[in-house]
Write an enzyme that holds these catalytic residues in place. Structure first.
Site, PDB file in Angstrom:
ATOM      1  N   ASP A 126      43.640 -48.727  58.851  1.00  0.00           N
ATOM      2  CA  ASP A 126      42.205 -49.206  59.362  1.00  0.00           C
ATOM      3  C   ASP A 126      41.778 -50.080  58.737  1.00  0.00           C
ATOM      4  O   ASP A 126      42.351 -50.915  57.813  1.00  0.00           O
ATOM      5  CB  ASP A 126      41.437 -47.759  59.211  1.00  0.00           C
ATOM      6  N   PHE A 165      45.639 -55.777  57.142  1.00  0.00           N
ATOM      7  CA  PHE A 165      46.020 -56.460  56.060  1.00  0.00           C
ATOM      8  C   PHE A 165      45.301 -57.671  55.663  1.00  0.00           C
ATOM      9  O   PHE A 165      45.116 -58.176  54.637  1.00  0.00           O
ATOM     10  CB  PHE A 165      47.427 -56.443  55.733  1.00  0.00           C
ATOM     11  N   TYR A 212      39.551 -52.873  56.459  1.00  0.00           N
ATOM     12  CA  TYR A 212      38.926 -52.785  55.098  1.00  0.00           C
ATOM     13  C   TYR A 212      37.430 -52.404  55.306  1.00  0.00           C
ATOM     14  O   TYR A 212      36.554 -52.809  55.995  1.00  0.00           O
ATOM     15  CB  TYR A 212      38.757 -54.336  54.458  1.00  0.00           C
ATOM     16  N   HIS A 246      54.493 -48.274  51.110  1.00  0.00           N
ATOM     17  CA  HIS A 246      53.202 -49.197  51.424  1.00  0.00           C
ATOM     18  C   HIS A 246      53.058 -49.975  50.283  1.00  0.00           C
ATOM     19  O   HIS A 246      53.412 -49.798  49.170  1.00  0.00           O
ATOM     20  CB  HIS A 246      52.075 -47.935  51.684  1.00  0.00           C
TER      21      HIS A 246
END
Length: 257
Positions: free
Chosen positions: A98, A111, A100, A219
């Protein structure tokens, strides 16, 4: 008037927080309107039209939360920025979680963050570290990934909104049908893109992307990067898979200024 009273009198007013009504979210008006006003590429309309009702309900829910004092991120005009990349031009899919939750950071691309954000988000910093290890590319000093999007990299979060200061706050408000519609459209393409699935949250969607070549690793977050992300060489592997499809590889370098 004493010094404390004078200080209170001189203090600037607190910043005015945005309060939205449903119509301020472009998706309240449906996929066709989003395309006509430039919020998504036109070839996403048939996909998103199937979830117009969900989009309208999301706009109503987000507006209600805003009225109750919740700061919604990112701003509505960039919530669907990832889909300004036409479906027909998607060569690589990178799935994030989701946006930031820090005000001023989220910009609608997974990202990525607004170009002036410092320090770099920690997951992105790890992505840059692996990029350097994999391809020898000098890490950019900024978090702007629009150069990747321009080449066909779809930087898609699973949830397109978040509450300021509260990561994952919107994971259960109704974004799932929208994400599933997008992933199904990607999977049904004649030449499906390469899917980069970092972490369990992304990999749970692997079945919806069964026709796509998949790269699955840990991740890049600081909590898991050392458990299978570092050393995975996802960028060179993506370019290898694209070459097997007869497609041009991605130039993963980013402008340094």
């Amino acid at each position: 008037m004493d010094e404390m009273q004078q200080a209170l009198f001189d203090a600037p007013p607190p910043p005015k927080l945005p309060v939205y009504v449903p119509e301020e979210f472009p998706f309240f008006h449906g996929a066709q309107s989003m395309s006509e006003t430039g919020f998504i590429a036109s070839d996403w309309v048939s996909t998103l039209s199937t979830v117009d009702k969900n989009l309208r309900e999301l706009a109503i829910e987000l507006a209600a939360r805003s009225t109750q004092g919740e700061v919604i991120l990112p701003e509505p005009k960039v919530m669907f920025r990832a889909l300004t990349l036409p479906l027909a031009k998607v060569k690589v899919l990178i799935i994030g979680q989701d946006p930031y939750p820090t005000p001023g950071h989220a910009n609608g691309l997974a990202f990525a963050a607004n170009k002036n954000v410092r320090p770099l988000p920690r997951s992105l910093n790890n992505i840059y570290t692996e990029l350097h290890t994999d391809l020898g590319i000098t890490p950019a000093p900024h978090p702007d990934l629009s150069a990747w999007q321009d080449q066909g990299v779809l930087l898609l979060n699973q949830v397109l909104t978040v509450a300021a200061g509260h990561a994952a706050a919107h994971q259960k408000i109704g974004w799932s049908p929208v994400l599933e519609a997008i992933l199904t459209a990607i999977n049904d393409r004649a030449t499906p893109p390469v899917s980069i699935l970092w972490g369990n949250h992304a990999q749970k969607h692997s079945a919806l992307l069964s026709n796509t070549p998949q790269i699955r690793t840990a991740h890049p977050s600081p909590l898991s990067a050392s458990r299978g992300f570092f050393g995975s060489k996802p960028f060179s592997e993506t370019n290898r898979l694209l070459s097997l499809q007869g497609q041009e590889p991605i130039n993963w370098s980013l402008p340094l200024s």
